[in-house]
Design an enzyme around this catalytic site. Structure first.
Site, PDB file in Angstrom:
ATOM      1  N   THR A  25       0.816  -1.210   0.000  1.00  0.00           N
ATOM      2  CA  THR A  25       0.000   0.000   0.000  1.00  0.00           C
ATOM      3  C   THR A  25       0.854   1.267   0.000  1.00  0.00           C
ATOM      4  OG1 THR A  25      -1.726  -1.170   1.164  1.00  0.00           O
ATOM      5  CG2 THR A  25      -1.780   1.215   1.316  1.00  0.00           C
TER       6      THR A  25
ATOM      7  N   GLY B 101       2.644  -2.858   8.285  1.00  0.00           N
ATOM      8  CA  GLY B 101       2.932  -3.136   9.682  1.00  0.00           C
ATOM      9  C   GLY B 101       4.368  -3.570   9.867  1.00  0.00           C
TER      10      GLY B 101
ATOM     11  N   GLU C  74      -7.459  -5.097   3.994  1.00  0.00           N
ATOM     12  CA  GLU C  74      -7.655  -6.300   3.170  1.00  0.00           C
ATOM     13  C   GLU C  74      -8.823  -6.141   2.205  1.00  0.00           C
ATOM     14  OE1 GLU C  74      -5.577  -8.612   3.000  1.00  0.00           O
ATOM     15  OE2 GLU C  74      -4.394  -8.307   4.817  1.00  0.00           O
TER      16      GLU C  74
END
Lengths: 675, 661
Positions: A154, A193, A437
């Protein structure tokens, strides 16, 4: 009314001195809670293993979550790293392996507050997309945590629309290297993350360019931090994206790349590779990986998302039998708030929803296993269906679970708003699931696209996939119920859902076709129908869940007591769905006004029936107090003492605040001298 | 300025400034509001670090610092009008609560309305000068909504002429009052009064809780902060436990009820007066619903014009996400709702002031109705806004989840209004009680007036069950006035249905309360339908007061969207009652989508008209200039985790682990 003579209730799993209001609820259960727990766990053996793991974790103060709600972003991150490292040691010590059954129970016991979740995605992406040499090189390092990885897909400017990603990887034949760049600010990697502070390496997705030609998105491994002192590699700008609604234990990060050169071997090359001379080659089909990706994505639902709804229900329902407020009858003691019909209406349909979603796991797995076998034999037919099914289910499940946790929070009144209820934590964590997601609206539209194709196949007499096969059945046109009891028949309400799904899809498809025929361009027509298409996709998913719930009840035929209560839950789930969407069932007259009154009557009757088993039904989820981490939801129901004692441990009561000395005191003088 | 936003603004069909004037209640008020906001925005004393990066204790400290300054500066500038104080305060605190809220909003006003002159002499000036900071301690751990259940006791001791205050149980600990945890040195405590061996019900007492000078709790007082919450980090919501704590007899607020020195209790004249305050507070919550939702819409709509994603047409550049129908469908009905609630808030405030005039002339006749009906509006608007803010956040995708979007903060600050000042379901049932009462009156041949007068149409028809349903369907879906009628019919149908079900339950069972409980789902539905009708009606009424043709045109579309979207979400009610046919419902769906297209070009101008300063919005995504990505990066760099290039947990945990494995 809680009296003063109690204290020390904070850690309580050992203690079984239960609040009588809660205890009374357990004495009248219509079924064996232990048996239902075993069914939910997938067998009594699993329950045993789970409890053994939970006992190990909870007896170790190193895993305590007592301070979780008091911690700053920095502290939460550090705690997650510390616990993750400690958990590795613990698992090693206990002989639990990374692929053993215990790990998911560890995760459950710890409430998911661990670091390095994306490290696993990093490894999986190498395993899926890497060549055997690449796997041999990187995976052992990652297994030993000699490197920590992240998965950087992303960007600031693009999430859902992958083709729009802007990071570039340009191949230079002369040096045999790829040069990675972040050409503009919106191309910066954003959100991955473990990237912000932890990761040393990243799998980065970038547009591959060879000799000026773009070959689309590919994955590259690059080092982003020094293995010596953890400082960013030259040309790498990396950091944490700042505070979020929750997930503060995760260091979601940003990553900017300035002319980073990596060797040709660092492109993950199982399915496509760049030869030394710059020739681009594709090989094999990556569809099996696509399948694995889909399933990993949806498994989050059963390991992370749905359990949070189960927890929220546990907290809210236990609290609602401990909390007493107002009187139902003059002269009586104050009533438990769960005895109010309005409170039942808020919580019990959610309890039914929690069961409905939990039971979807088996259904999805079955689909997956069948698809997996077929794809291994080079048969890709089931892939579109599996994609459509999992997209729609992800969207409906995250939407319902998120909204549900929020209802639980508000149903606990003011105390739900306290962080110590545990509900703000659950809600804010769930809230992310509607957009991560795959953004839900986009996912519903993917399901809709599949359904529109299925409908076209029906019209041309082609075979269609099993999950949409119902589109073929003939409609009776009118609901066949004559009394309110008829609405407790699964065939009656199942048919109503089927009718609604078919009708809404038919309407949307007709509209789409009409627009195209009237000269609108395909894409414009599609956009003009998207609100209707989303509605149709939701109705489809809703039907799938109802249908699966009906089938699950059927399969419990050897468990009479449990089948009975689960059947009530199934009825409630179905009738609540009709009650909340009356228009969609009344429109076109499938259900008449009189029948709708019967639905309402049956629905309200069910609330009163399930009310009696509400506490046993949440007990069956069998969450430990430590896993719930809630002052309101603990097993023993000593809500008020726990709230009081826990609050006193808040930093605001422990640390000296300068507020009084610095601001209040001088103000008094200041004001006095001026006024 | 971002080019997309500039283009959006250039292509608006109306002048947003005129709409801002309408929202503010006149051009002069807009001017004055901006003038007051400028006092804050240009004042370096009110600048500070982004609160998202501060711990809770730091946020509390920052808020106290600003609150203290605020009081001084308010007086320095001579700002005394309640609206102007509100503008000043909300600009300083950017729409967040602050520790002096209860002192200013409850403690001082309660002294004014319930203290005797002697008590005002003793307490008011010190409180005005902030020597005394007070809070209002009503809610207990075990009781909130049900006031009669409060357990704190105040027992009169005639020998010493003192009240002895006690928290007899854990559940009786005062819990939640704002400013109690760390800030206040006094509290108005609500307790069950016992005198001469009898309980006289709830009364208010002024209780000193902390030592003046040292700020330490007084002996017999246990006080502290209740710990972290979903939001309200700035507020020290507190607990208070009292053990045989004595206060002089003169500390009971005795303007109305009294305890004589010998312990004789003197009853108050009327208990309806407190209704006025509650109506006022509810009108504030309705206004807050409108403002919070407006802020969320501003952020989401600006962001949706700047964000480009995916493709509508293969080969074309990525479109603004606001061009997707599904995005419009999420946001524009909320935009319309925000406007609708503004007008409801304004109406309630006006009504409150009108009625206050009546009260001062001793006329309390309208209070019960107003009290009952505003309960429902408080619940209706706060529920809707609560869900709407989250919808806006999710419409911003992943970035909405970052605190830089400002949306999580708006949400967590707003959401407790669904449970405070009367839990919403309980509020809805209060309104339902009034609706049922009115229905019963109509059934027995009396006429009712005010907002429930539509129930008069049921007069004489209540014997025939399907009367309402049998009305001819003459709804014109492009005429707001006709839609008001449709909502009116729906409300009467649902009130009638609830009343009948209640009666049926009563016939089946003995107890009134039991029957009420078993009908409460229906009753809440009836209340919601009633409130929805009121909102549609007030929005429609507002249209006639807009003079500018361009503004009128765009507001007319918003009003239609509000009404039609509401129908499309509750088609079942309209179909079942026969108010609309299947064909009309299909038309409604279609018309909603046409309105989305019609509103699209004005969407940015419509949120600009709310006129929130960037400072107040507190959102990188909602910036007026639309330069979001570079500013997200700048913002993130200030994150506490980025304070050092290498985080300390690397040395503490990661490195040792790598060494071991």
């Amino acid at each position: 009314m809680a009296q003063w003579n109690r204290s020390g209730y904070f850690r309580s799993s050992g203690s079984r001195d239960v609040n009588p209001d809660l205890d009374g609820e357990r004495q009248t259960a219509s079924f064996s809670v232990e048996r239902l727990t075993a069914i939910l766990d997938g067998g009594a053996d699993n329950t045993r293993t789970r409890r053994a793991v939970e006992a190990v974790i909870h007896s170790d103060p190193g895993f305590s979550r007592e301070n979780q709600y008091f911690q700053s972003q920095n502290e939460r991150y550090e705690t997650a790293v510390r616990k993750s490292v400690y958990l590795k040691e613990k698992m090693h010590q206990m002989g639990w392996t990374e692929d053993g059954p215990e790990i998911k129970y560890c995760y459950r016991a710890l409430g998911g507050d661990l670091a390095f979740n994306v490290h696993r995605v990093f490894k999986n992406s190498i395993l899926a997309l890497g060549t055997d040499e690449q796997i041999a090189k990187w995976i052992p390092l990652a297994d030993k945590y000699h490197i920590i990885g992240t998965y950087a897909q992303t960007e600031l400017g693009h999430g859902t629309f992958l083709r729009g990603l802007e990071t570039t990887a340009i191949f230079d034949i002369s040096t045999q290297e790829f040069t990675l760049n972040t050409p503009k600010i919106s191309a910066m990697k954003w959100w991955p993350g473990d990237l912000g502070r932890s990761a040393t390496h990243a799998v980065v997705f970038a547009q591959l360019y060879i000799k000026g030609k773009c070959y689309g998105l590919h994955a590259f491994i690059l080092q982003i931090r020094s293995l010596h002192d953890h400082s960013p590699a030259p040309g790498v700008i990396v950091g944490d994206i700042g505070p979020k609604m929750n997930f503060e234990h995760i260091d979601n990060g940003y990553l900017m790349l300035q002319n980073i050169n990596i060797p040709r071997e660092n492109m993950l090359s199982r399915f496509s590779q760049v030869l030394p001379d710059g020739t681009y080659m594709k090989q094999g089909s990556d569809k099996i990986n696509y399948l694995t990706m889909i399933i990993t994505r949806v498994q989050i639902l059963w390991t992370e998302v749905i359990p949070m709804l189960l927890k929220a229900c546990t907290i809210a329902i236990r609290y609602s039998v401990v909390r007493r407020q107002s009187k139902l009858n003059p002269g009586d003691p104050e009533a438990k708030i769960l005895d109010y019909q309005t409170q039942q209406q808020k919580l019990l349909p959610l309890l039914a929803t929690a069961y409905a979603f939990h039971f979807m796991n088996a259904y999805v797995n079955e689909f997956y296993n069948k698809g997996y076998t077929e794809i291994k034999q080079e048969n890709f037919d089931s892939l579109p269906e599996l994609h459509a099914l999992t997209s729609g289910l992800k969207a409906i499940i995250t939407e319902y679970c998120t909204a549900g946790a929020e209802v639980c929070l508000r149903a606990c009144g003011g105390h739900g708003y306290s962080a110590l209820s545990g509900l703000p934590f659950l809600y804010t964590k769930l809230a992310a699931s509607c957009t991560y997601e795959g953004e839900n609206t986009v996912l519903f539209l993917q399901t809709a696209r599949f359904l529109v194709k299925c409908l076209a196949a029906v019209h041309s007499g082609q075979p269609i996939p099993p999950s949409a096969a119902y589109l073929y059945s003939v409609d009776s046109g009118k609901c066949q119920a004559w009394t309110k009891m008829d609405f407790l028949r699964p065939d009656i309400y199942g048919e109503a859902y089927r009718h609604r799904a078919t009708r809404l899809l038919g309407n949307a498809a007709t509209k789409l076709q009409a627009l195209v025929q009237s000269g609108a361009e395909q894409h414009e027509a599609w956009n003009q129908c998207t609100v209707q298409l989303v509605q149709a996709a939701k109705a489809h998913c809703h039907y799938i869940v109802v249908k699966n719930f009906i089938d699950t009840v059927e399969k419990l035929r050897n468990e009479a007591e449990i089948q009975k209560i689960v059947k009530h839950l199934c009825d409630l789930f179905a009738l609540h769905g009709i009650f909340s969407n009356t228009g969609e069932f009344l429109h076109a007259g499938y259900i008449s006004g009189d029948q709708m009154d019967m639905v309402t009557a049956s629905y309200l009757d069910l609330l009163a029936i399930i009310r009696n088993d509400a506490v046993p039904l949440v007990d069956a989820f069998d969450f430990t107090d430590e896993s719930l981490n809630s002052a309101l939801g603990s097993y023993d129901g000593h809500v008020y003492q726990r709230l009081y004692e826990w609050a006193q441990k808040s930093p605001t009561n422990q640390q000296v605040s300068q507020a009084y000395a610095s601001y209040l005191k001088p103000l008094f003088q200041n004001a006095l001298s001026k006024l | 300025m971002n080019k997309d936003l500039r283009r959006e603004r250039d292509s608006a069909s109306f002048n947003p400034e005129l709409l801002t004037h309408i929202l503010d209640g006149g051009a002069e008020r807009t001017r004055r509001r901006r003038e007051i906001e400028a006092l804050v925005l240009n004042d370096p004393d009110f600048q500070h670090e982004d609160l998202n990066f501060l711990s809770r204790s730091q946020r509390y400290e920052e808020a106290i610092r600003k609150s203290a300054l605020m009081v001084v500066k308010l007086r320095e500038y001579g700002i005394a009008d309640p609206d102007e104080i509100y503008w000043f305060k909300s600009c300083i605190h950017r729409g967040r609560p602050e520790p002096l809220d209860l002192h200013l909003g409850m403690f001082l006003p309660t002294l004014l309305t319930q203290a005797t002159l002697e008590q005002q002499d003793r307490f008011f000036m010190p409180a005005w000068n902030l020597e005394i900071i007070g809070t209002y301690a009503q809610t207990e751990m075990g009781h909130g909504t049900h006031l009669r259940g409060l357990e704190t006791t105040a027992t009169y001791d005639p020998t010493t002429q003192e009240f002895i205050l006690n928290s007899p149980t854990v559940t009786s600990i005062k819990w939640w009052p704002g400013g109690l945890g760390k800030t206040s040195n006094h509290a108005i405590v609500l307790a069950q009064l016992y005198t001469q061996g009898q309980c006289k019900g709830l009364h208010a007492f002024i209780v000193p809780i902390r030592q003046l000078g040292t700020h330490e709790p007084l002996p017999g007082i246990t006080v502290g902060d209740i710990g972290p919450k979903f939001g309200y980090d700035e507020m020290d919501n507190g607990y208070l436990k009292m053990d045989n704590f004595r206060i002089p007899r003169e500390n009971m607020l005795m303007k109305y009820a009294k305890v004589e020195p010998d312990g004789t209790y003197v009853k108050p004249v009327s208990d309806k007066l407190t209704y006025g305050t509650m109506v006022f507070i509810r009108s504030l919550i309705v206004g807050d619903s409108a403002r919070s939702l407006s802020r969320a819409c501003t952020i989401a709509i600006r962001y949706s014009s700047v964000r480009h994603q995916s493709e509508l047409k293969p080969g074309d550049p990525e479109p603004q996400i606001l061009d997707y129908q599904t995005q419009q469908y999420k946001l524009f009905p909320l935009l319309a709702t925000a406007y609708a609630f503004h007008f409801v808030g304004a109406y309630m405030k006006k009504t409150y002031h009108r009625i206050t005039g009546d009260i001062n002339q001793g006329d309390l006749s309208q209070l019960p109705e107003l009290h009952a009906l505003t309960a429902g509006l408080k619940a209706f608007t706060s529920w809707t806004a609560n869900a709407g803010i989250e919808e806006c956040r999710m419409a911003c995708g992943g970035h909405g989840y970052s605190r830089c979007s400002g949306l999580p903060d708006i949400y967590v600050t707003f959401t407790p209004s669904c449970t405070y000042e009367g839990e919403n379901t309980v509020m809805m049932l209060q309104t339902a009680r009034f609706l049922i009462k009115s229905y019963t009156q109509v059934s027995s041949g009396q006429l009712v007036s005010g907002m429930v007068s539509y129930l008069n149409d049921l007069s004489g028809q209540h014997i025939q069950p399907q009367q309402v349903a049998a009305r001819p369907t003459t709804v014109h879906i492009n005429d707001p006035a006709s839609l008001v009628e449709a909502y009116k019919l729906r409300a009467s149908r649902l009130v009638e249905a609830a009343a009948k079900n209640l009666k049926a339950e009563l016939n089946r069972r003995k107890s009134q309360e039991d029957a009420w409980n078993r009908t409460s789902v229906d009753l809440v539905r009836a209340s919601e339908a009633h409130c929805h009708y009121v909102v549609v009606k007030l929005f429609t009424t507002q249209l006639s007061e807009i003079n500018d043709a361009a503004v009128h045109a765009v507001m007319n579309n918003l009003c239609l969207l509000y009404a039609l979207y509401g129908i499309s979400k509750h088609t079942g009610d309209f179909l079942q009652a026969g108010i609309l046919t299947d064909a009309q419902v299909t038309q409604v769906y279609q018309r909603v989508k046409e309105l989305l297209t019609a509103i699209r070009p004005n969407a940015v101008a419509l949120v600009d008209a709310f006129d929130f300063h960037d400072n107040h919005l507190g959102s990188v995504l909602g910036r007026y200039d639309g330069n979001i990505y570079e500013n997200m990066f700048e913002w993130a760099k200030k994150s506490p985790l980025n304070k050092t290039e290498v985080h300390e947990s690397f040395h503490k945990h990661l490195k040792p682990m790598q060494a071991k494995l």
